[in-house]
Design an enzyme around this catalytic site. Sequence first.
Site, PDB file in Angstrom:
ATOM      1  N   ASP A  41       7.845 -22.455  -6.182  1.00 34.04           N
ATOM      2  CA  ASP A  41       8.913 -22.009  -7.086  1.00 34.04           C
ATOM      3  C   ASP A  41       9.818 -21.176  -6.580  1.00 34.04           C
ATOM      4  O   ASP A  41      10.966 -21.362  -6.882  1.00 34.04           O
ATOM      5  CB  ASP A  41       8.054 -21.112  -8.230  1.00 34.04           C
ATOM      6  CG  ASP A  41       7.164 -19.990  -7.810  1.00 34.04           C
ATOM      7  OD1 ASP A  41       7.177 -19.831  -6.776  1.00 34.04           O
ATOM      8  OD2 ASP A  41       6.869 -19.317  -8.706  1.00 34.04           O
TER       9      ASP A  41
HETATM   10  C1  LAN Z   1       3.193 -13.089  -4.872  1.00 32.37           C
HETATM   11  C2  LAN Z   1       4.679 -12.757  -5.099  1.00 32.37           C
HETATM   12  C3  LAN Z   1       5.403 -13.931  -5.597  1.00 32.37           C
HETATM   13  C4  LAN Z   1       4.611 -14.778  -6.491  1.00 32.37           C
HETATM   14  C5  LAN Z   1       5.576 -15.795  -7.300  1.00 32.37           C
HETATM   15  C6  LAN Z   1       6.587 -16.430  -6.355  1.00 32.37           C
HETATM   16  C7  LAN Z   1       6.157 -14.936  -8.385  1.00 32.37           C
HETATM   17  C8  LAN Z   1       4.789 -16.776  -7.983  1.00 32.37           C
HETATM   18  O1  LAN Z   1       5.426 -17.657  -8.818  1.00 32.37           O
HETATM   19  C9  LAN Z   1       3.818 -17.551  -6.966  1.00 32.37           C
HETATM   20  C10 LAN Z   1       2.741 -16.644  -6.131  1.00 32.37           C
HETATM   21  C11 LAN Z   1       3.531 -15.528  -5.247  1.00 32.37           C
HETATM   22  C12 LAN Z   1       4.225 -15.873  -3.964  1.00 32.37           C
HETATM   23  C13 LAN Z   1       2.899 -14.335  -4.957  1.00 32.37           C
HETATM   24  C14 LAN Z   1       1.249 -14.583  -4.419  1.00 32.37           C
HETATM   25  C15 LAN Z   1       0.280 -13.385  -4.290  1.00 32.37           C
HETATM   26  C16 LAN Z   1       1.293 -12.128  -3.762  1.00 32.37           C
HETATM   27  C17 LAN Z   1       1.744 -12.728  -2.256  1.00 32.37           C
HETATM   28  C18 LAN Z   1       2.300 -12.021  -4.466  1.00 32.37           C
HETATM   29  C19 LAN Z   1       1.429 -11.451  -5.799  1.00 32.37           C
HETATM   30  C20 LAN Z   1       2.772 -10.477  -3.948  1.00 32.37           C
HETATM   31  C21 LAN Z   1       1.633  -9.811  -3.434  1.00 32.37           C
HETATM   32  C22 LAN Z   1       0.328 -10.801  -3.398  1.00 32.37           C
HETATM   33  C23 LAN Z   1      -0.405 -10.720  -2.098  1.00 32.37           C
HETATM   34  C24 LAN Z   1      -1.622 -11.352  -2.331  1.00 32.37           C
HETATM   35  C25 LAN Z   1      -0.834  -9.132  -2.036  1.00 32.37           C
HETATM   36  C26 LAN Z   1      -1.814  -8.994  -0.918  1.00 32.37           C
HETATM   37  C27 LAN Z   1      -3.058  -8.904  -1.427  1.00 32.37           C
HETATM   38  C28 LAN Z   1      -4.187  -9.711  -1.417  1.00 32.37           C
HETATM   39  C29 LAN Z   1      -4.922 -10.013  -2.140  1.00 32.37           C
HETATM   40  C30 LAN Z   1      -4.232 -10.442   0.046  1.00 32.37           C
END
Ligand code: LAN
Length: 730
Positions: free
Chosen positions: A459
């Site tokens: 996305d």
């Molecule tokens: C995110 C942030 C952005 C998010 C969107 C783009 C909004 C979504 O549509 C797809 C997934 C994604 C890229 C995403 C995946 C998981 C993330 C990276 C996070 C929520 C930000 C933090 C999270 C990450 C896993 C945090 C670290 C913790 C762990 C459990 C490893």
Amino acid sequence: MVKTERFPSALINSVKTPKFTDLTRWRLKVEHGAQTWHYLESDEDLKQWPQTRWDKYFLGVPFESPKLPRAQTPLETARNGFEFYKELQTEDGHWAGEYGGPMFLIPGLIITYYITGVPVPEPMRLEIIRYLLNRAHKDDGGWGIHIEGISTVFGTALNYVVLRILGLSADHPAMIKARATLHKLGGAVAAPAWGKFWLCAMSLYEWEGLNPVPPELWALPQLIPLCPGNWWVHTRMVYLPMGYIYAKRLNPEPTDFILQLRDELYVQPYDSIHWDSQRNNVAEADLFLPHTKIMDFLNGALTYYEMIPGKINMLRKYALDLTIDQIRMEDENTFFLDIGPVNKALNWLVVYYHYGKDSREFREHVKRNADFMWMGPEGMMMNGTNGSQLWDTTFIAQACTEARLVEHSDYRSNMLRILEFLDDCQIKRNVPDHQKCYRHVSKGAWPFSTRDQGYTVSDCTAEGLKATLAMQSIEGMPQLVSKERLRDSVDVMLSMQNSDGGFASYECIRGPKWLEWLNPAEVFGDIMIEYSYPECTTAVLTGLSAFKKTDPDYRRADIERVSQRALQYIKKSQRPDGSWFGSWAICFTYAAMFSLTSLSSIGEFYENSDHARRGCDFLLSKQMADGGWGEKYKSCETGVYCQNEKSQVVNTAYAVLALLDAKYPNEEPIRRAVKLIMDRQQENGEWLQESIEGVFNKNCMISYPNYKFSFTIWALGRYAAVWGDKRIRN
Ligand code: LAN
């Protein structure tokens, strides 16, 4: 090693009332989207004063911000909003912002500082202390998994250790209070697996009390579902370095300080703890997803495997070589940022043990720690990624387009800078040997944060593409992103469709759903594999349809086929009550905004589509008495819509966007919602922070402070486009 003397009492007092004079000495530095905070110490540094308005905004320092003419129409409100918000655009064209929320990130980083003996820079040390003390729950002094969550062992034990490392003494009032809460929750024995891991790594817990993390899995061929290459990329990237540290049982010699901490963290004497019985002991406050029976059985079997001496050495050695190779690729491919803050700290720790402190790898890691740190009014936190630069910038770009702000010559330079950032941020290459490190193609994609981090996200690619097309269609704008590069982004998106027609986050779904039975994390749901999401699917669908308009012949048939199947997915994922469940922000309102947009893109609206009608009716059933929407984060945990106490401008904006896209025929509920957004705007054009906006893995919330600007402006713009820019208030 790290000093543990008493924290000077003068500083403890300033912890509660941040002194603006100290805060103003921080500057945000940006370059290619990298956001690093810099403390102005030397005379040379201090020349960078006075600060920009964005430094002051983020630091919570008062600044001159003119009172704007009272907005009476939606577009006037949008304009006032952007008048304020444009001042927060950074030099390189993006919008920065704190990306905090999770409370389990700083511990990995600071524990690694401790183990490696790298001193935490003094301003950072003080500011992290201040942040954690400000974020301790007022009632019980503990911390949860995220800032709005109840105190847990995970949050409390780990942040307790952090504050002790950073210099607070055990008899500091905040430590006494936190310790009491930790003990009430059962003490550190009841930490969930990732908490246990960090405690082991710091010699504060015994490895026998941790369920095994076998690196051998990396030796499996990808044909076998269990091979980590088939897992969700964040999960495999966390378990990769964990496997190394676990298999080698790497932890420091207990110092006096560690022995003291062992006394503080447990209710029982450390030496009396029967570790094997703690493997599955997780406090009730922490437990989100209990292990399955199969997981417990496997853990039991693997625990026996770990006890067999000698014979496993060859396989283990081979697996560890693979592990090191994968870590090397991850580090190099991301310029030592790594995919996120958890594996960033873990990889750094592995590099310390494997290559040593004098290695290039070690130094590079230390350098890029700064990219994750964020200074706010409460102190310094660690971001959930190295920022949300690209993501936030794409939304405001599209909001400005729909609110017709792009037509104002005053904002031309802002739009140009947005475009320059989008141009810079697009990923220009596939990483070397991308198949070997299980990476999806990335040439042409946009990442969530910066080009250096460089991970394809479906996305983000779509929103990046839409924002670029919007900016490049402004009259007279340079066409910085070439036709070929736009086509590259389409190629990436077309390669990401799942067999159910939907789109996942970073990659296609690679593993079977039953892998979730082996989710070992206890505190997160649905983390083992990728899933299709209505949010990601809609973004891709609308990205493709925007592209089609500018380059109609390119892969036309593929685009049609992929779009049709995506729509089928959107329809199938609607629940019987008309709602869609959102996974990346809170929650049903967020998903409704995307899904109804998908339907409208093929001409399915309230009046002619059962899906759209049910989607709107669901939303309308949740509208609050004041005309707004307010959804609580509990929706994400429970899967059931939960009303917040107060309506939220961000949820309200999602609902407005959704209803307008679905051509909901009655203006009244939408007008009331728009009025609420207008009334919540301050005289200087800003909206104030309300409850937390984002989520991941069902159980952890994360802040998107920019949404209160981008989605409000966007909703106001769309309302004016549909119902006219009429006077809504006097
Ligand atoms: C995110 C942030 C952005 C998010 C969107 C783009 C909004 C979504 O549509 C797809 C997934 C994604 C890229 C995403 C995946 C998981 C993330 C990276 C996070 C929520 C930000 C933090 C999270 C990450 C896993 C945090 C670290 C913790 C762990 C459990 C490893």
